[in-house]
Structures are given as C-alpha cells and as structure tokens.
Design a protein around this motif. Structure first.
Motif, mmCIF file in Angstrom:
data_model
loop_
_atom_site.group_PDB
_atom_site.id
_atom_site.type_symbol
_atom_site.label_atom_id
_atom_site.label_comp_id
_atom_site.label_asym_id
_atom_site.label_seq_id
_atom_site.Cartn_x
_atom_site.Cartn_y
_atom_site.Cartn_z
ATOM 1 N N VAL A 18 0.841 -1.199 0.000
ATOM 2 C CA VAL A 18 0.000 0.000 0.000
ATOM 3 C C VAL A 18 0.875 1.249 0.000
ATOM 4 C CG1 VAL A 18 -1.689 1.329 1.324
ATOM 5 C CG2 VAL A 18 -1.943 -1.146 1.123
ATOM 6 N N GLY A 19 1.956 1.237 0.797
ATOM 7 C CA GLY A 19 2.880 2.375 0.822
ATOM 8 C C GLY A 19 3.537 2.614 -0.522
ATOM 9 N N LEU A 20 3.915 1.541 -1.211
ATOM 10 C CA LEU A 20 4.498 1.687 -2.542
ATOM 11 C C LEU A 20 3.494 2.288 -3.520
ATOM 12 C CD1 LEU A 20 6.546 -1.628 -2.943
ATOM 13 C CD2 LEU A 20 7.456 0.706 -2.816
ATOM 14 N N SER A 21 2.238 1.853 -3.429
ATOM 15 C CA SER A 21 1.203 2.408 -4.312
ATOM 16 C C SER A 21 1.042 3.902 -4.087
ATOM 17 C CB SER A 21 -0.134 1.686 -4.051
ATOM 18 O OG SER A 21 -0.019 0.305 -4.296
ATOM 19 N N PHE A 23 4.137 5.740 -5.594
ATOM 20 C CA PHE A 23 4.076 5.851 -7.051
ATOM 21 C C PHE A 23 3.022 6.865 -7.486
ATOM 22 C CE2 PHE A 23 6.125 1.556 -7.212
ATOM 23 C CZ PHE A 23 7.236 1.957 -7.945
ATOM 24 N N GLY A 24 1.915 6.934 -6.736
ATOM 25 C CA GLY A 24 0.887 7.920 -7.066
ATOM 26 C C GLY A 24 1.402 9.342 -6.905
ATOM 27 N N ILE A 25 2.110 9.606 -5.807
ATOM 28 C CA ILE A 25 2.680 10.940 -5.588
ATOM 29 C C ILE A 25 3.705 11.262 -6.668
ATOM 30 C CG2 ILE A 25 4.068 12.339 -4.011
ATOM 31 C CD1 ILE A 25 2.840 10.785 -1.698
ATOM 32 N N ALA A 26 4.568 10.309 -6.978
ATOM 33 C CA ALA A 26 5.606 10.525 -7.986
ATOM 34 C C ALA A 26 4.985 10.822 -9.341
ATOM 35 C CB ALA A 26 6.508 9.298 -8.068
ATOM 36 N N ALA A 27 3.918 10.078 -9.707
ATOM 37 C CA ALA A 27 3.278 10.281 -11.010
ATOM 38 C C ALA A 27 2.688 11.686 -11.122
ATOM 39 C CB ALA A 27 2.190 9.234 -11.225
ATOM 40 N N VAL A 28 2.029 12.135 -10.055
ATOM 41 C CA VAL A 28 1.424 13.471 -10.081
ATOM 42 C C VAL A 28 2.492 14.555 -10.165
ATOM 43 C CG1 VAL A 28 0.124 15.135 -8.702
ATOM 44 C CG2 VAL A 28 -0.683 12.786 -8.920
ATOM 45 N N LEU A 29 3.572 14.401 -9.439
ATOM 46 C CA LEU A 29 4.627 15.422 -9.451
ATOM 47 C C LEU A 29 5.383 15.434 -10.783
ATOM 48 C CD1 LEU A 29 6.060 15.174 -5.818
ATOM 49 C CD2 LEU A 29 4.435 16.820 -6.754
ATOM 50 N N PHE A 80 9.644 20.793 -5.199
ATOM 51 C CA PHE A 80 8.912 19.552 -5.440
ATOM 52 C C PHE A 80 9.044 18.569 -4.269
ATOM 53 C CE2 PHE A 80 9.383 21.474 -9.557
ATOM 54 C CZ PHE A 80 8.130 21.285 -10.111
ATOM 55 N N LEU A 81 10.143 18.635 -3.538
ATOM 56 C CA LEU A 81 10.240 17.818 -2.333
ATOM 57 C C LEU A 81 9.224 18.290 -1.295
ATOM 58 C CD1 LEU A 81 14.104 17.363 -1.870
ATOM 59 C CD2 LEU A 81 12.452 15.768 -2.867
ATOM 60 N N ILE A 82 9.061 19.605 -1.190
ATOM 61 C CA ILE A 82 8.074 20.163 -0.258
ATOM 62 C C ILE A 82 6.671 19.744 -0.662
ATOM 63 C CG2 ILE A 82 6.973 22.326 0.446
ATOM 64 C CD1 ILE A 82 9.821 23.554 0.471
ATOM 65 N N GLN A 83 6.386 19.768 -1.965
ATOM 66 C CA GLN A 83 5.064 19.329 -2.422
ATOM 67 C C GLN A 83 4.792 17.870 -2.024
ATOM 68 O OE1 GLN A 83 3.517 20.620 -6.380
ATOM 69 N NE2 GLN A 83 5.573 21.453 -6.663
ATOM 70 N N GLY A 84 5.802 17.014 -2.237
ATOM 71 C CA GLY A 84 5.632 15.613 -1.868
ATOM 72 C C GLY A 84 5.408 15.438 -0.383
ATOM 73 N N GLY A 85 6.190 16.159 0.446
ATOM 74 C CA GLY A 85 6.031 16.053 1.891
ATOM 75 C C GLY A 85 4.692 16.575 2.370
ATOM 76 N N GLY A 101 6.267 10.682 0.881
ATOM 77 C CA GLY A 101 5.983 11.758 -0.062
ATOM 78 C C GLY A 101 7.248 12.466 -0.525
ATOM 79 N N VAL A 102 8.152 12.733 0.426
ATOM 80 C CA VAL A 102 9.422 13.375 0.075
ATOM 81 C C VAL A 102 10.241 12.467 -0.840
ATOM 82 C CG1 VAL A 102 11.612 14.257 0.973
ATOM 83 C CG2 VAL A 102 9.469 14.785 2.155
ATOM 84 N N ALA A 103 10.294 11.174 -0.485
ATOM 85 C CA ALA A 103 11.055 10.231 -1.313
ATOM 86 C C ALA A 103 10.453 10.104 -2.697
ATOM 87 C CB ALA A 103 11.097 8.868 -0.625
ATOM 88 N N ALA A 104 9.118 10.090 -2.774
ATOM 89 C CA ALA A 104 8.457 9.984 -4.074
ATOM 90 C C ALA A 104 8.684 11.236 -4.926
ATOM 91 C CB ALA A 104 6.962 9.750 -3.872
#
Length: 408
Positions: free
Chosen positions: A287-290, A293-299, A327-332, A386-389
C-alpha cells in the motif's frame, strides 16, 4: 502567500493550490492508502492482543518441571551390560528436587515477575453414579491467580479456596450434575481419597478445559497426590512474553530442571501470530508503494506542465537546490495532509467495525486499540514517503535547462 515563507514553500504551495484537481485526487489516494494501513494495523493489533490475552491468562509464560526419568542399563561387572534393550520408563508424579531453591533463583532474576508452585496430577471425581477423570491442580491462590485469572472466569460461586474446597469447570459440573455447594468424592492412583465441596464453577472458554481442569489448595493436592511438601511445577511469568523461550532455555541450561515456554507449548498459535504480523507488514508495504508511485506520477506531470515556469524561475536566478526543494516540499505536504485525513478515516472505520463485529455471546470480537504512536508513525511514514516519491521529479525539474524550458 505569506511573505515570511521561504521561496521554496511559497512556490510549492502555490503549485499545489493552482492544480487543485490534481491535488485533490492525490490526497484522496494517499488518504485511502493511509486509512487502509491504520485500519489494518489497529485491527490486527487488537486481534493479536485478544489472542495473547486468551492464551496467557489461562497458562503460565514458563512452566518448570522435573527432568524426565531416564532408564540406565544394568551392569553386572565393569564393561559388561546386563540388558541389551533399554526401554523408556513410565513417568511418575515427582516433585521438583529442592524446589524452594529453584523458586528463590527464579525470583532473583530481573526478567521474572511471578513464581507460583503447583502440584498437579490425575484423579477421579465421583458423585453418585457419575465419575469423571480430571486434572487436579493444587496451588496458592494469591500467587496462582496472578498468572491464571481464574476469578475472571468464575460464573457461579466464588474463587476463594479452603482446604476442603474445589473449583470445577462448567462442563464437569454439568456431567456430574453438580452445582455450588455440592460434594465431590476424589480419589487418586495412590489410593488417597477425600470429599471436597464445590466452591466455584468457572468457564475458561474451552470445552475440554472446562470438563477436565479442577483447582484445589496446594496442601490438599499434596495430600491426595502423596507429595507432602513437594510440587510438580513452578509456573512463571516474565516481563517480555516473546522472550519466554530464550529465558526457558537459559533456565534449563543453568538449573537441574526442564523449562517449557508458552511459545514451545503453543507452537502452532505462535507461528500463526508471526505469520499474521508478516502478512500485515507485507500488505502495508505494498500500500505504501502504491501511495509513493501515485505521488511521484502526479509530481512528474506537474514538472512537465510547469516546465516554462521552472525555466523562468531558473532564468531569474533561482538556484537548482531551491527548485529541488519546491517539489520535495510538495511531496512532503501531500503525504502529511493525506496521512491526517487517512488516519481519521481509518480510525472512524475501525470504530464502526468494532461496534458492528461481535461474538456469538455479544461481547467484542477484539479490543479497540487506537494508540497515538500508530497515528504519529503513519504521519511520519507518509511524509517521508511523499518526500522520497518527489525526489525523481524534483531532480528532473532541477536539471532543466532554463533556455530549453522556456522555448519548449
């Protein structure tokens, strides 16, 4: 936007609010993922706590018993064996050798909480024409009830024991047609007999245990089993229930006794608990991986859509590190806000499920465990995820050439 915010925060939050639909969709995905993790983690923790409680409130963490008797070949002369075949002897009811010394050694250990001496053996309970084979356990109530919560399982009478009293299970009482205050005639293989009064009836939640187990005062059992001053078992509780097997092995290695832990005697149950923990971890990981990947795709889509904006920012003197931070801030931020929403959804769903899921007798299926540490961990993991993604799209944005980005 507030002027006191660093430029990375100002730009990152503005990108999120301008692409509001994308932000809402990804927050929904993160919230659903975190909600599933919180719901499953809390529910499985409650189920596991319920299982552990049921197992460990009806038995000791460690049982210390005498070592098995071993047959030795007879020798008529030095080097000459009298019998070629040595059979395993039948195991008699024996007292632990110098059990007071063993108990003192156990009480001195920092990882041991309670040590209760017991005398156990088989007996025959007779009432009128009915007779049933039982397991007779003699104990000191003040100590033993700290290990096995018999008073919590009493359904009739009381758990208070005198020398001529006995506690019996519901099935045994039904089979013998007895109730509180009735007399039982007990006899053992040693030939000892005694008439005892039923002082209480208990229900351990197990039909076999309710039809077999009985409890009397320690001195009463010692008299019936011909173990005057002796005990067959030392029941022990420890500070860390999952370290019980390690402690038991250490006891067996240092003292002339045999120590069996609840992990060894309930091997299948313990394996099931470990398998449950492993499956829970695996599901949470997927679930965490999903979510990642969702955050990474949007960014990544955001980087492509805002290439010109990024190029203009770079041309105006914005450093690569600042673009990376946007973009790291957006993910976090997405991970953190999504975790707050998801934790609330997961907790709410668990409360509803806990109130709806009931056992046949109407009691709760599992205890409701909503520990603050679970929500703190969920928020921290989601934010870090989120930051990692956001790392990959952030690096891509930071590497954009200003001139090519503006032209493209």
């Amino acid at each position: 936007m507030k002027n006191w915010l660093p430029i990375e925060w100002t730009i990152g939050l503005r990108f999120l609010t301008e692409g509001i639909m994308q932000t809402v969709f990804i927050l929904t995905g993160i919230a659903m993922g975190v909600g599933v993790i919180v719901f499953m983690s809390a529910m499985l923790a409650g189920l596991q706590a319920n299982f552990i409680k049921r197992v460990l409130t009806s038995q000791a963490h460690i049982q210390i018993i005498p070592p098995d008797e071993v047959a030795r070949p007879l020798r008529r002369a030095a080097g000459v064996v009298e019998g070629a075949i040595v059979q395993r002897p039948s195991q008699r009811i024996l007292s632990i050798d110098q059990w007071q010394t063993v108990r003192t050694a156990m009480k001195a250990r920092p990882d041991v909480v309670t040590v209760s001496p017991t005398a156990s053996g088989s007996a025959l309970a007779i009432r009128g024409d009915a007779a049933r084979s039982i397991t007779l356990t003699g104990m000191e109530p003040d100590l033993y009830f700290q290990i096995v919560r018999i008073p919590d399982y009493i359904v009739a009478g009381t758990s208070k024991l005198e020398s001529d009293d006995i506690l019996v299970g519901t099935e045994l009482a039904k089979d013998l047609g007895a109730t509180v205050g009735d007399k039982l005639n007990l006899s053992t293989a040693s030939g000892a007999t005694r008439v005892l009064t039923i002082r209480g009836i208990f229900d351990l939640g197990n039909k076999g245990a309710n039809s077999r187990n009985t409890f009397v005062a320690l001195r009463t059992a010692q008299s019936l089993l011909r173990l005057i001053g002796g005990v067959t078992t030392l029941d022990v509780t420890v500070t860390d229930i999952y370290a019980a097997e390690t402690i038991a092995q250490d006891i067996s290695a240092t003292l002339p006794v045999q120590a069996d832990s609840w992990i060894k005697t309930n091997a299948q149950f313990f394996t099931a608990v470990r398998a449950q923990q492993s499956s829970n971890t695996l599901i949470r990981s997927f679930v965490g991986l999903s979510v990642a990947f969702g955050i990474a795709a949007v960014l990544i889509v955001s980087v492509i859509q805002r290439s010109k904006d990024i190029g203009i920012l770079r041309a105006m003197g914005t450093r690569r590190a600042q673009v990376l931070g946007v973009f790291l801030i957006q993910g976090g931020v997405l991970g953190f806000i999504g975790s707050l929403i998801g934790s609330s959804l997961g907790a709410g769903a668990l409360v509803l499920w806990h109130s709806a899921a009931r056992q046949a007798d109407g009691t709760e299926l599992f205890p409701l465990l909503l520990e603050p540490s679970l929500f703190i961990a969920a928020a921290a993991v989601a934010t870090v995820t989120g930051v990692a993604a956001g790392m990959a799209p952030a690096l891509r944005a930071a590497r954009l050439d200003p001139v090519e980005a503006i032209r493209g």
